[in-house]
Scaffold this motif. Structure first.
Motif, short mmCIF file in Angstrom:
data_model
loop_
_atom_site.label_atom_id
_atom_site.label_comp_id
_atom_site.label_asym_id
_atom_site.label_seq_id
_atom_site.Cartn_x
_atom_site.Cartn_y
_atom_site.Cartn_z
N LYS A 105 -8.15 39.66 -4.79
CA LYS A 105 -9.22 40.57 -4.35
C LYS A 105 -10.51 39.82 -3.96
CE LYS A 105 -7.87 44.95 -6.20
NZ LYS A 105 -7.95 45.86 -7.38
N ASN A 106 -10.55 38.51 -4.23
CA ASN A 106 -11.75 37.73 -3.92
C ASN A 106 -11.74 37.33 -2.43
OD1 ASN A 106 -13.24 35.18 -3.47
ND2 ASN A 106 -13.82 35.47 -5.61
N PRO A 107 -12.75 37.75 -1.66
CA PRO A 107 -12.70 37.51 -0.20
C PRO A 107 -12.70 36.03 0.17
CG PRO A 107 -14.84 38.43 -0.87
CD PRO A 107 -13.95 38.49 -2.07
N LYS A 108 -13.45 35.22 -0.59
CA LYS A 108 -13.46 33.78 -0.28
C LYS A 108 -12.09 33.18 -0.51
CE LYS A 108 -18.03 32.12 -0.17
NZ LYS A 108 -18.99 31.08 -0.52
N PHE A 109 -11.49 33.55 -1.65
CA PHE A 109 -10.18 33.02 -1.98
C PHE A 109 -9.19 33.36 -0.87
CE2 PHE A 109 -6.06 32.67 -3.96
CZ PHE A 109 -6.19 31.54 -4.74
N LYS A 110 -9.26 34.62 -0.44
CA LYS A 110 -8.33 35.05 0.61
C LYS A 110 -8.54 34.26 1.90
CE LYS A 110 -6.99 39.14 1.66
NZ LYS A 110 -7.08 40.58 2.01
N LYS A 111 -9.81 34.00 2.21
CA LYS A 111 -10.11 33.24 3.43
C LYS A 111 -9.52 31.83 3.32
CE LYS A 111 -13.97 32.71 6.69
NZ LYS A 111 -13.74 31.35 7.15
N GLY A 112 -9.70 31.25 2.14
CA GLY A 112 -9.14 29.91 1.90
C GLY A 112 -7.63 29.90 2.06
N VAL A 113 -6.99 30.95 1.48
CA VAL A 113 -5.54 31.06 1.57
C VAL A 113 -5.11 31.16 3.03
CG1 VAL A 113 -3.56 32.56 1.13
CG2 VAL A 113 -5.17 32.04 -0.72
N ASP A 114 -5.88 31.94 3.79
CA ASP A 114 -5.55 32.09 5.20
C ASP A 114 -5.59 30.73 5.90
OD1 ASP A 114 -5.23 34.74 4.88
OD2 ASP A 114 -7.19 35.32 5.68
N GLU A 115 -6.42 29.84 5.41
CA GLU A 115 -6.61 28.58 6.12
C GLU A 115 -5.60 27.49 5.75
OE1 GLU A 115 -10.66 27.24 6.13
OE2 GLU A 115 -11.39 29.04 7.11
N LEU A 116 -5.06 27.53 4.56
CA LEU A 116 -4.12 26.44 4.20
C LEU A 116 -3.23 26.67 2.99
CD1 LEU A 116 -5.64 25.32 1.59
CD2 LEU A 116 -6.64 23.69 3.11
N LYS A 117 -2.33 25.76 2.83
CA LYS A 117 -1.55 25.60 1.60
C LYS A 117 -2.26 24.49 0.81
CE LYS A 117 1.26 27.46 4.57
NZ LYS A 117 0.04 27.75 5.33
N PHE A 118 -2.05 24.43 -0.49
CA PHE A 118 -2.96 23.55 -1.25
C PHE A 118 -2.46 23.15 -2.64
CE2 PHE A 118 -4.52 26.41 -4.52
CZ PHE A 118 -3.77 27.49 -4.18
N ASP A 119 -3.19 22.24 -3.25
CA ASP A 119 -2.95 21.83 -4.63
C ASP A 119 -4.17 22.21 -5.47
OD1 ASP A 119 -2.92 20.54 -7.04
OD2 ASP A 119 -2.07 18.69 -6.23
#
Lengths: 516, 516
Positions: free
Chosen positions: B301-315
């Motif tokens: 539900k966190n908009p920043k987190f979602k934006k980050g997810v939209d941008e990449l896969k990650f560690d």
């Protein structure tokens, strides 16, 4: 920039503007006018920076320094390649030393004047440090510290001098030095000859025009000075006067020697006979010059002078940089500006000298500098000095950079700042992955490749980029072509296009690039 | 070196001696023992320097710095060539900036800790200056000052940090950085992808063994921290704790977060669930890891987190260097030491970590640093921030140097410090001029040639020099041969000799060298 400097700059710009106007009136060579305008714009840029300075927080580099942008770096790399290739051709290794040294290492090595120009680091607790002033003292420290008694090395690095900068004429506080030195117990004049051979190879390869090499020897100077009644303690100071002879007339040098250095009129008249011999006999060769000097009894009877004569032929007006030199000294000089080169804005330390005139390489033998660091060894009473004789040459690489930049401007050569061979463009939208995949393949094959960092770039923008950057080939990815297993290869200059089968792309590209 | 440091060093040397003795007793791998002895000798050299320190004037480099001798330089040049070739293959230009900047330019850019480590120059009248601490801030200053809004450049230069040096483990106060950055308004993740491609190309080419790339995003971290109740003002400090997870266990990180950073046990338990997800699911791929995180309602539900997810896969355990990063961040890590490499004497900042383990490249997106220098523009009320988005990667080039040096030692590769192809020797006396003439001819033909600097060198000494220096060919000048118009060509390795006609020398030499 302070107000006085600003004012000088404003006046210089005004004078340049006047000159350009009169050149235009005279319908002078358009290339010359163009170059003059470029030089004026450079100065105006400095003025802009300088004025901004007066107000609030300003973005600038420290006084006497500048950034090297991509174009300057490209010129620098091309000049340095010529120099490094020559050093490597002569079997030299390279070393590097820290940008700062213990202050004690530098102290007392550069004379009173030089010492004042050393940058000190702030005492933040710990050792007292200073930025290096040249590469020769760190080299001697390196040899002494590591007990190295023979090495042939080059060192290219920046040095720092808190001098009054004249940036419009290329005198900076941070600048490159480019040194080649041979250390070791070798026979006289063999390493010297190699240094001069390198100077010849580098300057010939750079095609900077005619140059000649001046040669002299410390003993010849000592012998001449002694014959004229100047004491050994006056050696350095008399040298510094004589060394001005290539810039000011003898009468001024003579006046300085009498008024400031304490020589008598009788002394200077004798000295003048010796050091102006070349001036009076411009076409005489060095051997004859030497014979002529040996006709003076005062000289031929001086044992040092005779030793010097035994070692070389020479130019008796060369007296530069003798602080640590102990034998042969030499200097390569460019006497005439390159045709068309008369920009003042680059590379010159002498006011009014056009680019490309002056010393471009200098060096000599310095047999005692390393020993100074080592000091005498052995038990008391049997102390023995450990000398590591050295011979070297240092290129005036900043001046060479400036000459090459001016030359490229005059010859209107376009400087490439990248080596990109192929650009991957797309004619339609939604082909990002295809472009990236193709880039990846070509990078893996060793090609130098670029593509736009936009998901959907415009074809015209992409082609324009290639023309601006002088990239020779473009591959245009298109859907139809991909389906047919081909790709469009475009020659940027001729604008010719051909379809190339993807399976043969690397081979065809390679043969096109080889034929450039 | 002060007494405490001396003592530590003496104890380290003693421990190394003990280890070597027990390895010998165990009849361990001789290569390993040899390497251990070499490492101990290196330390003893430091000890020698350190002890001399106690007495009179000592020749040394400043604390935390060292000279690069010819062998180190040869390794450095070979590593840098791989890196620069990759940068050029990707169409980058290069720039250079002064070694010092106005103090104001660096102020406030490196946090409280970093700021303390900046070297200041002494105030000798004029501007307040400091040595550069990295290449990124000077790059941002260069872009802002020259109003450059897009460029792809690399910069290789030394930077300076007044850190506590651990020279035996490669932590120096003067060290190289090697940066590649893309500035410009481009589409997200395209420049990031190119940076990672370059990392892959360089590390593969250097053959340093297995490596993997960690990827994360500032927004993911911000989202996770917010979900755990850590305020925005705690971002940096929580990051610095999380970033330790690759070195210390979670319980220690958790303790630090509670005791020093003011998080509650409830906060840290939640945070642990997120950042340890990779640890608990070592084989899960990044996409699945991301899905698993999105199952937490606090995150999805966190908009920043979602934006980050939209941008990449990650560690989610990568949190390093976030001072100025604003988007994707990445790091290349070498998880295992090279076979046989366990020297502690080189390149490692972490006590006890063998060479070759740790981060070898890192970077990310920093969209606001350049804008910080420019500040808002436009008239009041309509101020507009001029951002120059940047993405970059910096190679841990000192660690790569150390890995390559260790690798060469292990593989017993001989490092050539010169490129000499032919040595001109003489078998008899009085052939100096003939040798010099031949050298000159071959230099002019572009060959890399050396000869002895003695008038009458011994043949054996000359041949020995060639064997020591790995020079492949010798030409032996002899009177009989000269009269016959031939010269003896000797292959140094095979010791085969043949007479070559002088007229065909260059061609024959070239074909021999081509076949090497």
């Amino acid at each position: 920039m302070d107000e006085a400097e600003l004012k000088v700059l404003q006046e210089e710009i005004k004078a340049m503007g006047d000159e350009i106007r009169s050149l235009k009136t005279e319908k002078a060579d358009p290339t010359l006018i163009k170059a003059k305008i470029a030089a004026m714009l450079e100065k105006k840029k400095l003025l802009g920076d300088g004025q901004a300075d007066q107000g609030k927080f300003v973005l600038k580099t420290p006084k006497g320094t500048r950034d090297y942008g991509p174009k300057s770096m490209a010129v620098r790399e091309s000049v340095l390649k010529v120099v490094v290739d020559a050093f490597k051709r002569h079997g030299a290794e390279t070393i590097d030393t820290p940008v700062f040294e213990l202050r004690d290492v530098l102290m007392g090595k550069y004379g009173e004047e030089g010492g004042k120009l050393v940058y000190d680091l702030q005492d933040q607790g710990g050792e007292l440090l200073s930025l290096r002033y040249d590469l020769t003292v760190p080299f001697a420290r390196y040899l002494a510290m590591n007990k190295i008694s023979n090495i042939k090395r080059y060192h290219i690095a920046k040095v720092y001098r808190r001098d009054q900068p004249v940036m419009t004429r290329g005198r900076y506080r941070e600048f490159y030095q480019c040194d080649f030195d041979i250390a070791g117990q070798y026979d006289l004049m063999i390493p010297e000859a190699e240094c001069l051979k390198i100077v010849d190879e580098v300057l010939s390869k750079l095609e900077i025009g005619e140059f000649f090499v001046k040669l002299n020897h410390r003993y010849l100077l000592e012998g001449m000075f002694a014959a004229c009644g100047a004491g050994a303690d006056q050696f350095k100071t008399v040298c510094s006067s004589i060394d001005k002879l290539d810039k000011v007339p003898w009468c001024e040098v003579e006046e300085e020697l009498i008024k400031e250095k304490g020589l008598t009129k009788e002394n200077t008249e004798k000295l003048g006979q010796f050091v102006r011999l070349r001036e009076f006999n411009p076409s005489m060769d060095s051997l004859d010059l030497l014979d002529k000097l040996m006709e003076f009894e005062d000289l031929s009877k001086n044992p040092k002078f005779k030793k010097g004569v035994d070692e070389l032929k020479f130019d008796p007006s060369l007296a530069r940089g003798l602080d640590y030199y102990t034998g042969a000294i030499y200097e390569a000089v460019v006497p005439k500006a390159l045709e068309g080169v008369s920009l003042e804005a680059n590379g010159e330390e002498q006011k009014g000298l056009p680019v490309g005139v002056g010393s471009v390489a200098a060096g000599g033998r310095y047999d005692e500098l390393v020993g100074n660091f080592i000091g005498p060894t052995g038990s008391k009473g049997k102390e023995k000095r450990q000398d590591v004789p050295c011979v070297g040459v240092s290129f005036g690489i900043e001046r060479l950079f400036a000459i090459m930049e001016a030359k490229m401007q005059i010859e209107q050569m376009q400087v490439r700042t990248t080596e990109t061979q192929v650009f991957i463009a797309s004619a339609q939208k939604n082909l990002l992955q295809e472009r990236m995949k193709l880039c990846g393949q070509l990078w893996n094959e060793g090609f130098k490749v670029e593509m736009a960092y936009k998901a959907n770039p415009k074809l015209l923008t992409q082609l324009q980029y290639c023309e601006d950057r002088l990239i020779p080939y473009v591959l245009i990815v298109g859907e139809r072509e991909l389906q047919e297993g081909v790709i469009k290869l475009r020659n940027v200059k001729t604008r010719e296009e051909q379809d190339v089968p993807l399976a043969k792309l690397a081979d065809i590209l390679r043969s096109h690039l080889n034929s450039l």
